[in-house]
Write a protein that holds these residues in place. Structure first.
Motif, mmCIF file in Angstrom:
data_model
loop_
_atom_site.group_PDB
_atom_site.id
_atom_site.type_symbol
_atom_site.label_atom_id
_atom_site.label_comp_id
_atom_site.label_asym_id
_atom_site.label_seq_id
_atom_site.Cartn_x
_atom_site.Cartn_y
_atom_site.Cartn_z
ATOM 1 N N HIS A 21 29.594 119.757 8.582
ATOM 2 C CA HIS A 21 31.262 120.273 8.025
ATOM 3 C C HIS A 21 31.354 122.124 8.305
ATOM 4 C CE1 HIS A 21 28.980 122.410 5.506
ATOM 5 N NE2 HIS A 21 27.808 121.542 4.697
ATOM 6 N N GLU A 30 37.354 119.233 7.222
ATOM 7 C CA GLU A 30 37.470 118.515 6.076
ATOM 8 C C GLU A 30 37.944 117.258 6.205
ATOM 9 O OE1 GLU A 30 35.399 116.176 3.211
ATOM 10 O OE2 GLU A 30 34.786 117.843 4.210
ATOM 11 N N ASP A 56 28.092 112.136 8.867
ATOM 12 C CA ASP A 56 27.250 112.594 6.922
ATOM 13 C C ASP A 56 26.056 113.444 7.259
ATOM 14 O OD1 ASP A 56 29.427 113.722 6.558
ATOM 15 O OD2 ASP A 56 30.057 111.675 5.592
#
Length: 280
Positions: free
Chosen positions: A258, A263, A199
């Protein structure tokens, strides 16, 4: 007790050695050819690898969750960790150091289910995990120590210190003459830290000295011509290198994880991160 367990496991896995003899079919099957070795480095977030010219590709770890690989010629997938495909595992992370429920197992179960067509190499310590009784799954193992890395995929495969060493050893056994390394950012200076699936954004570590790591990879790569692909502001003292920009004519343009990962995979990775497991 630890010494006894180590000796027992060494003997136990040695008894499985006949299983790796199947790998003789791969000896020199790609003699003289060039392949990509695709690792999990953060530089992959900056370049659209779906635009790479098609070549045989060897990859590992979580790479197959990247949808951009659908347009690449991935031929071989390597699961490089020991004892990590069972319901429980021993987590060696400094903040864990204990047996835990295996939170990365659902990720790999999903990867293997979606990629049954790929030839897959797995450390033999995972042989008793359920998903791998398939014809195109093959096993390797280091049965004893050697002074120099041994690439004998059908025998004592000791070139297995880390994922990149394993992929290099397999590529050499198959006879590839040249390997173009992509996403191997620890070979660059300054090293780029982080992974394509994370992330957080990758970051440089100007003061991080990974020369010892690069030297060990250099030893593992002996016998194959290696070209390391890096962002244009990086170099690689021990290796021949080029940039994504000059070698592939790719434009540097950051993408979030993403943008190319579903997801459900990202959520499973976050769950594993909570258990300090996602980077094992």
């Amino acid at each position: 007790m630890k010494s006894f367990i180590r000796k027992f496991l060494k003997y136990f896995w040695f008894m499985h050695k006949p299983l790796v003899f199947r790998n003789k079919r791969f000896k020199d099957i790609h003699r003289g050819e060039t392949c990509y070795i695709l690792a999990n480095g953060g530089s992959l977030k900056y370049y659209d690898i779906s635009k790479l010219p098609k070549r045989d590709t060897i990859t590992c770890s979580y790479a197959l969750i990247d949808k951009r690989l659908n347009s690449m010629n991935v031929k071989y997938f390597v699961h490089t960790d020991s004892y990590t495909l069972y319901p429980f595992l021993f987590n060696h992370h400094p903040r864990a150091k204990k047996f835990q429920k295996n939170k990365i197992l659902p990720i790999f179960n999903k990867i293997f289910k979606a990629n049954k067509h790929l030839t897959t190499f797995i450390n033999i310590t995972n042989i008793y995990s359920v998903p791998f009784f398939r014809k195109n799954v093959f096993y390797y193992h280091k049965f004893h120590e050697t002074q120099t890395p041994n690439d004998d995929l059908a025998g004592n495969f000791s070139n297995n210190r880390a994922a990149l060493d394993i992929m290099l050893g397999i590529s050499k056994y198959m006879g590839y003459k040249k390997a173009i390394l992509i996403g191997c950012d620890y070979l660059g200076v300054p090293p780029l830290m982080g992974h394509f699936y994370a992330d957080r954004k990758p970051f440089s570590m100007p003061d991080e000295d990974l020369s010892d790591y690069r030297s060990k990879v250099k030893l593992s790569s002996k016998g194959i011509d290696v070209l390391v692909i890096l962002p244009e502001d990086m170099s690689s003292p021990e290796f021949n290198y080029s940039s994504y920009e000059s070698y592939f004519n790719l434009k540097k343009e950051y993408q979030n994880n993403h943008d190319f990962i579903d997801e459900d995979y990202l959520q499973m990775l976050r769950d594993a991160e909570d258990f300090n497991q996602s980077h094992m």
